[in-house]
Design a protein around this motif. Structure first.
Motif, PDB file in Angstrom:
ATOM      1  N   ARG A  29      50.027 -73.123  82.595  1.00 50.09           N
ATOM      2  CA  ARG A  29      51.201 -72.248  82.621  1.00 50.09           C
ATOM      3  C   ARG A  29      51.836 -72.326  83.995  1.00 50.09           C
ATOM      4  N   ASP A  30      52.999 -71.752  84.134  1.00 53.16           N
ATOM      5  CA  ASP A  30      53.746 -71.720  85.383  1.00 53.16           C
ATOM      6  C   ASP A  30      54.035 -73.112  85.916  1.00 53.16           C
ATOM      7  N   ASN A  31      54.411 -74.004  85.023  1.00 52.51           N
ATOM      8  CA  ASN A  31      54.824 -75.343  85.411  1.00 52.51           C
ATOM      9  C   ASN A  31      56.351 -75.374  85.345  1.00 52.51           C
ATOM     10  N   GLY A  80      57.167 -73.764  80.409  1.00 53.75           N
ATOM     11  CA  GLY A  80      57.071 -73.495  81.835  1.00 53.75           C
ATOM     12  C   GLY A  80      56.297 -72.267  82.227  1.00 53.75           C
ATOM     13  N   GLY A  81      56.090 -71.353  81.313  1.00 54.18           N
ATOM     14  CA  GLY A  81      55.330 -70.157  81.636  1.00 54.18           C
ATOM     15  C   GLY A  81      56.208 -69.033  82.141  1.00 54.18           C
ATOM     16  N   LYS A 158      60.673 -63.525  77.104  1.00 55.44           N
ATOM     17  CA  LYS A 158      59.789 -63.073  76.029  1.00 55.44           C
ATOM     18  C   LYS A 158      58.759 -64.135  75.635  1.00 55.44           C
ATOM     19  N   SER A 159      59.171 -65.392  75.584  1.00 49.63           N
ATOM     20  CA  SER A 159      58.251 -66.433  75.142  1.00 49.63           C
ATOM     21  C   SER A 159      57.217 -66.794  76.200  1.00 49.63           C
ATOM     22  N   ALA A 160      57.473 -66.442  77.450  1.00 48.18           N
ATOM     23  CA  ALA A 160      56.519 -66.746  78.526  1.00 48.18           C
ATOM     24  C   ALA A 160      55.409 -65.702  78.592  1.00 48.18           C
ATOM     25  N   ALA A 161      55.627 -64.558  77.995  1.00 49.75           N
ATOM     26  CA  ALA A 161      54.632 -63.480  78.083  1.00 49.75           C
ATOM     27  C   ALA A 161      53.426 -63.737  77.213  1.00 49.75           C
TER      28      ALA A 161
END
Length: 161
Positions: A29-31, A80-81, A158-161
């Motif tokens: 995540r977080d990319n 991407g996170g 919303k989709s990153a959560a």
């Protein structure tokens, strides 16, 4: 005398508490780079689809602009996170995708009237195409741009959560 580990029981050796299974690796995540690349790819695809819809119907459809923004935001958030920059990038890419979708739709509609190809309008007569867009742009045009950007921003968060 040395002690040895007893042989595993028949069946699934990880079912026994004596042989615990290692946890699965956490998803990456977080990319930010992957999120931006996914959002850019989604922007290209959805701009083409949106332009095709406008060109076929000769109308701007608000729900299609929402779909463009939502898909771009979804791609950015899932790939991407939870990076706080991704919703902003997704919203900017959504503005571009809705704009280029509108230009493509206008080029499709105008190509029949002007007896030129769509690619000629997009690549050789782009200034003419943008002047047509400016003449045709009204409050609804800018509302669809804003709706697409908002949908993209919200979907990325919303989709990153």
């Amino acid at each position: 005398m040395s002690q040895s580990v007893p042989p595993p029981p028949p069946g699934n050796p990880f079912a026994d508490h004596a042989y615990p299974q290692a946890p699965a690796p956490a998803p990456v995540r977080d990319n930010v780079g992957l999120g931006v690349a996914a959002a850019f790819a989604a922007a290209l695809v959805t701009a083409g689809i949106y332009g095709g819809i406008i060109g076929a119907t000769e109308y701007q459809i608000g729900y299609a602009a929402v779909g463009v923004g939502y898909l771009i935001g979804l791609a950015a958030g899932k790939a991407g996170g939870a990076n706080p920059a991704l919703p902003v990038v997704a919203a900017i890419l959504s503005l571009g995708a809705v704009y280029f979708g509108q230009l493509l739709g206008l080029a499709i509609a105008a190509s029949d009237l002007l007896h030129v190809t769509v690619t000629e309008l997009l690549f050789q007569r782009f200034e003419f195409l943008t002047s047509l867009w400016k003449e045709d742009a009204g409050p609804m045009t800018f509302l669809f741009l804003a709706i697409g950007a908002y949908a993209s921003f919200a979907a990325a968060k919303k989709s990153a959560a």
